[in-house]
Scaffold this active site. Structure first.
Site, PDB file in Angstrom:
ATOM      1  N   GLY A 120       0.865  -1.196  -0.188  1.00 57.17           N
ATOM      2  CA  GLY A 120      -0.164   0.015   0.027  1.00 57.17           C
ATOM      3  C   GLY A 120       0.726   1.253   0.062  1.00 57.17           C
ATOM      4  O   GLY A 120       2.044   1.276   0.293  1.00 57.17           O
ATOM      5  N   CYS A 121       0.279   2.355  -0.546  1.00 51.73           N
ATOM      6  CA  CYS A 121       0.957   3.619  -0.402  1.00 51.73           C
ATOM      7  C   CYS A 121       1.313   3.973   0.826  1.00 51.73           C
ATOM      8  O   CYS A 121       2.608   4.517   1.238  1.00 51.73           O
ATOM      9  CB  CYS A 121       0.134   4.650  -1.220  1.00 51.73           C
ATOM     10  SG  CYS A 121      -1.584   4.883  -0.713  1.00 51.73           S
ATOM     11  N   TYR A 122       0.620   4.253   1.843  1.00 45.00           N
ATOM     12  CA  TYR A 122       0.735   4.470   3.052  1.00 45.00           C
ATOM     13  C   TYR A 122       1.913   3.605   3.689  1.00 45.00           C
ATOM     14  O   TYR A 122       2.709   4.191   4.424  1.00 45.00           O
ATOM     15  CB  TYR A 122      -0.638   4.513   3.979  1.00 45.00           C
ATOM     16  CG  TYR A 122      -1.333   5.821   4.170  1.00 45.00           C
ATOM     17  CD1 TYR A 122      -0.892   6.900   4.201  1.00 45.00           C
ATOM     18  CD2 TYR A 122      -2.831   5.360   3.700  1.00 45.00           C
ATOM     19  CE1 TYR A 122      -1.967   7.908   4.515  1.00 45.00           C
ATOM     20  CE2 TYR A 122      -3.647   6.467   3.926  1.00 45.00           C
ATOM     21  CZ  TYR A 122      -3.207   7.583   4.079  1.00 45.00           C
ATOM     22  OH  TYR A 122      -4.069   8.961   4.160  1.00 45.00           O
TER      23      TYR A 122
END
Length: 894
Positions: free
Chosen positions: A711-713
């Site tokens: 995921g980006c986070y």
């Protein structure tokens, strides 16, 4: 052991080498016509007779040799110059220049070619114009058409291409003449071609003949020949030809010593270690090289194309893949700068005199050794040496012509070094790098070695490069590598061997003779020595679109019916990618990246909402969105229609599609088609590989067929915490703020600009799926609190990390710099990074490192573009690795 006066002079001379960049600047100033204040100036050449030009060349040759001596030893420069001038001028080198080099590196290219010309060398230059052609076609409103990676060149495209090639040719010629170098543009008359396939590709050529006369006439007139890759049919029709193919056929005709491909990357890279491959000895290494897991697709094609070319050339010829600015260092130094590929000769190892089939050849080789050559009867001295050798334990290494011969005596006791008693190399052995190959073979077999060289040896710098340390004794230097105890262990060994006959204590010699830093060693490529993949520097080649007959990076032409002796294996066609779930922002970012990737092409793009509409932003083919169901996906997989599947679907949706791919025979084992899933569906599944290359072994990703994209986070948070794992005392907390593109395209309060204006929206403040993902991957509990702000793309993390012990900001920053040294997509900065600077970029920035007054808590900040490194860019990294390409292929870097 005290230095002698002469030895001290040798050591001092060896360490007083200016930096390469300084000498390049000096030379550039020296040949710039407008420069009048510099001490070394070259007269601008007028258009006069060849005799006058020859005199001008002689006047400047000595000056340039002096300048070149600053990038290597004068011995190296003079030796290579002598080697290059030993053949006819047109047989010195063929240099292939890509269109992007002319656009971005024209001053450096012109300076490098002027350098060669000022010492009397005449490289034959052939150039492409791929990126420029793409721009001109777009401006002319010409819709590109491709078939198997080859541009279909109709009459209108050909007209634009011809003008483009003439323009770029003139730019290079004018740049050279601006430096006082005569250059002759050659647009036609060299390449005669047949139609590759007139019905399919229109005006695309397959070279049938090369006429050397225009090239020879240019050189006779004192001009550098600058060729375009345009060809003509016997009846005079202009045809488009790939510049790499043109360069290869030109080399087959001219039989040059060097074929040089100028590359943005500056060479080939080991896919496991990410290290630049210094050289490849094909006869000795190719078989083992071909077994390596990463030697696939683009890399295999490049090496095979070069292997095919070299088999048609004399064994003395070689191919160099280098950066423009490193041309002189590659050509005039032993260490080189890029990747050198040559046929070479297989090496043999023998442990008794009787194993040598040709004793006279062995005797003749040993007589060249200085110790024997200086005696009254070299032959008698060699015969006596061989008699003694027969009664001792040894191993002799040599190539078939015996251009290099080494004799090593194994250690008498465990823990002691082997001893290299003889190392005899002919001039050709040095020039063709056989010496490096022999030494590398020795180093693989003997991890600890010592040897002695005289201070008058002209190759002393080469021995310094190979050694970990050395000591001076009288007129000799004693070298070693592999001594864990360093000088102390070496001194003890020297004493035990009675080599240290002097009463004085042993004193170390500066270990680097040229720059104070260990030089690159041009030996075996280390392709076959497995290493755990770390975080090595991996430069990339600038992405460029296909041009003419596929102007892919050297010599990555994907032509299924290429001219003459080209490989036709389907293994080297562009890999077909199917994108399932293309409507979202991440899907659009992936389409843009794949559009510029030289080795990937979209075959299917699936979106329920957009089915039937034309795909925008992709010009390699005319593609329309479809709405693929699981039955269609399974059938496509069974038919082998797709090499890589990208799942860009919402969480909880993609499992039926993945099951269909697997049922169709994909993603089962290395070599089958791969799946990269951008959702969270498989991030907690141990049968899938988690694809974060900066933290997961790249070898693991490269051998995977099912990859879960982080995921980006989670990507930014892990990178911001990972270097501190051993120093953490309690759960870190992550305060994350994302632009509203992270909320997707489906309308919600989190992507409603009116709701976000003058606002900050918090959501899922506990038990967020990224919180579990970060904690699982790092192996520590992490608290995560996500928020959405009014900007479109980009994430900012503020991470609080409790510390086990007191630490300073500098200590912590050093941990991060060491951990991410060489990582192309991670930048460690001093201040807190900003979202504005990271938006639209393909990496991560980490900074701040603010330590509490107690020294027991640090705050680290990180930024990432959620659509790129947080999703699409990372997906492409994982695909590149799994498909066998350069990890950063197709990723524009700053």
């Amino acid at each position: 052991m005290a230095f002698s006066t002469q030895a001290a002079r040798v050591a001092a001379r060896l360490v007083r080498r200016p930096l390469y960049n300084r000498i390049r600047t000096t030379f550039t100033n020296a040949i710039r016509p407008a420069t009048v204040s510099t001490q070394l100036t070259f007269q601008r050449r007028s258009y006069t007779s060849p005799a006058t030009l020859k005199n001008n060349t002689l006047e400047t040759r000595n000056t340039v040799v002096q300048l070149l001596s600053n990038i290597g030893s004068k011995r190296e420069v003079e030796q290579y110059l002598s080697h290059f001038t030993s053949v006819q001028s047109q047989q010195f080198a063929v240099i292939k220049v890509g269109g992007a080099i002319i656009t971005e590196k024209l001053p450096a290219l012109a300076s490098a070619l002027a350098f060669l010309n000022h010492v009397g060398l005449y490289p034959v230059v052939v150039h492409g114009a791929g990126p420029q052609l793409n721009k001109m076609l777009e401006a002319a409103g010409v819709e590109p058409e491709y078939e198997g990676g080859i541009r279909i060149t109709n009459a209108k495209t050909l007209a634009v291409a011809r003008q483009c090639f003439l323009d770029e040719n003139l730019k290079l010629v004018e740049a050279l003449e601006g430096l006082g170098v005569r250059a002759r543009p050659i647009h036609s008359g060299v390449f005669t071609a047949d139609y590759l396939d007139k019905d399919k590709y229109k005006f695309v050529g397959k070279i049938a003949n090369v006429d050397k006369r225009p090239i020879e006439a240019a050189i006779s007139a004192g001009c550098l020949p600058i060729l375009t890759s345009l060809a003509e049919t016997p009846s005079g029709q202009t045809l488009n030809v790939n510049a790499d193919i043109a360069a290869g056929e030109l080399a087959r005709s001219l039989q040059p010593l060097k074929i040089v491909y100028l590359s943005e990357k500056g060479g080939l890279f080991n896919g496991e270690t990410n290290e630049k491959i210094s050289s490849i000895n094909l006869d000795e290494e190719y078989e083992e090289l071909s077994k390596q897991w990463w030697f696939r697709y683009g890399t295999r094609l490049k090496v095979n194309e070069i292997k095919d070319l070299l088999e048609d050339l004399p064994r003395t010829s070689s191919v160099a893949i280098i950066a423009t600015e490193d041309l002189q260092r590659e050509l005039f130094t032993d260490t080189g700068a890029g990747t050198l590929i040559r046929r070479g000769n297989k090496l043999t190892a023998k442990s008794s005199i009787s194993e040598f089939e040709d004793i006279p050849k062995l005797t003749a080789a040993l007589q060249k050794d200085q110790a024997f050559a200086s005696t009254d009867s070299p032959q008698a001295a060699v015969e006596q040496f061989l008699q003694k050798l027969e009664s001792s334990s040894f191993k002799a290494y040599a190539d078939e012509p015996m251009d290099a011969l080494a004799i090593v005596h194994p250690p008498a006791r465990e823990g002691e070094p082997a001893f290299l008693s003889k190392f005899v190399v002919t001039k050709h052995g040095w020039l063709s790098n056989v010496a490096d190959n022999v030494f590398s073979t020795i180093k693989r077999e003997f991890p600890k070695l010592a040897w002695i060289a005289n201070t008058s040896d002209e190759y002393l710098t080469w021995f310094f490069d190979k050694a970990d340390g050395s000591v001076m004794q009288g007129q000799n230097v004693i070298f070693w590598y592999g001594f864990d105890g360093g000088l102390e262990e070496a001194a003890a060994w020297l004493k035990s061997q009675r080599l240290n006959t002097a009463k004085q204590p042993v004193e170390p010699v500066v270990s680097s003779p040229v720059t104070g830093v260990k030089q690159q060693v041009r030996g075996f490529s280390s392709l076959t020595r497995p290493r755990i993949l770390g975080r090595g520097y991996h430069p990339r080649q600038q992405t460029r679109g296909y041009a003419t007959e596929s102007e892919a990076p050297l010599p990555g032409n994907t032509n299924p019916n290429p001219p003459l002796r080209r490989s036709t294996s389907s293994e080297f066609r562009p890999k077909k990618v199917a994108l399932v779930g293309a409507r979202g922002y991440t899907g659009q970012a992936l389409i843009s990246l794949i559009n510029k990737h030289p080795y990937l092409s979209l075959s299917h793009v699936s979106s329920r909402e957009l089915a039937g509409t034309r795909l925008q932003g992709y010009d390699k083919a005319d593609i329309h969105y479809s709405n693929l169901n699981v039955e269609e996906i399974q059938k496509m997989q069974e038919n082998g229609e797709v090499d890589a599947w990208i799942m860009a679907l919402p969480n909880g949706v993609c499992r039926p599609f993945v099951d269909a791919i697997v049922a169709g025979g994909g993603a089962k084992e290395p070599g089958s088609s791969i799946i990269v899933d951008l959702s969270a569906d498989y991030r907690f599944d141990d049968t899938w590989t988690y694809g974060l290359p900066e933290l997961i072994k790249r070898e693991t990703i490269a051998q995977a067929t099912r990859i879960s994209n982080p995921g980006c986070y989670a990507t930014a948070a892990q990178l911001a915490i990972a270097p501190m794992i051993d120093n953490i005392d309690g759960p870190p907390t992550v305060f994350g703020v994302s632009g509203y593109s992270g909320a997707g395209t489906k309308p919600s309060p989190k992507n409603d600009v009116n709701n976000l204006k003058d606002n900050l929206v918090a959501y899922s403040l506990t038990d967020h799926i990224h919180e579990r993902e970060i904690s699982r991957q790092l192996g520590v509990d992490v608290g995560f609190m996500p928020h959405v702000a009014v900007w479109f793309q980009g994430i900012h993390h503020t991470v609080n990390i409790p510390l086990k012990k007191q630490m300073t900001s500098r200590e912590i920053r050093n941990l991060f710099q060491d951990r991410y040294a060489g990582e192309k997509l991670v930048k460690v900065v001093g201040e807190a990074p900003s979202v504005k600077k990271i938006s639209g970029k393909h990496g991560v920035e980490i900074g701040a490192f603010a330590v509490h007054s107690s020294g027991k808590r640090v705050v680290v900040c990180a930024t990432i573009d959620n659509l790129l490194k947080g999703a699409a860019t990372q997906c492409l990294q994982n695909m590149n690795l799994s498909l066998g390409y350069d990890e950063f292929e197709g990723i524009p870097l700053d």
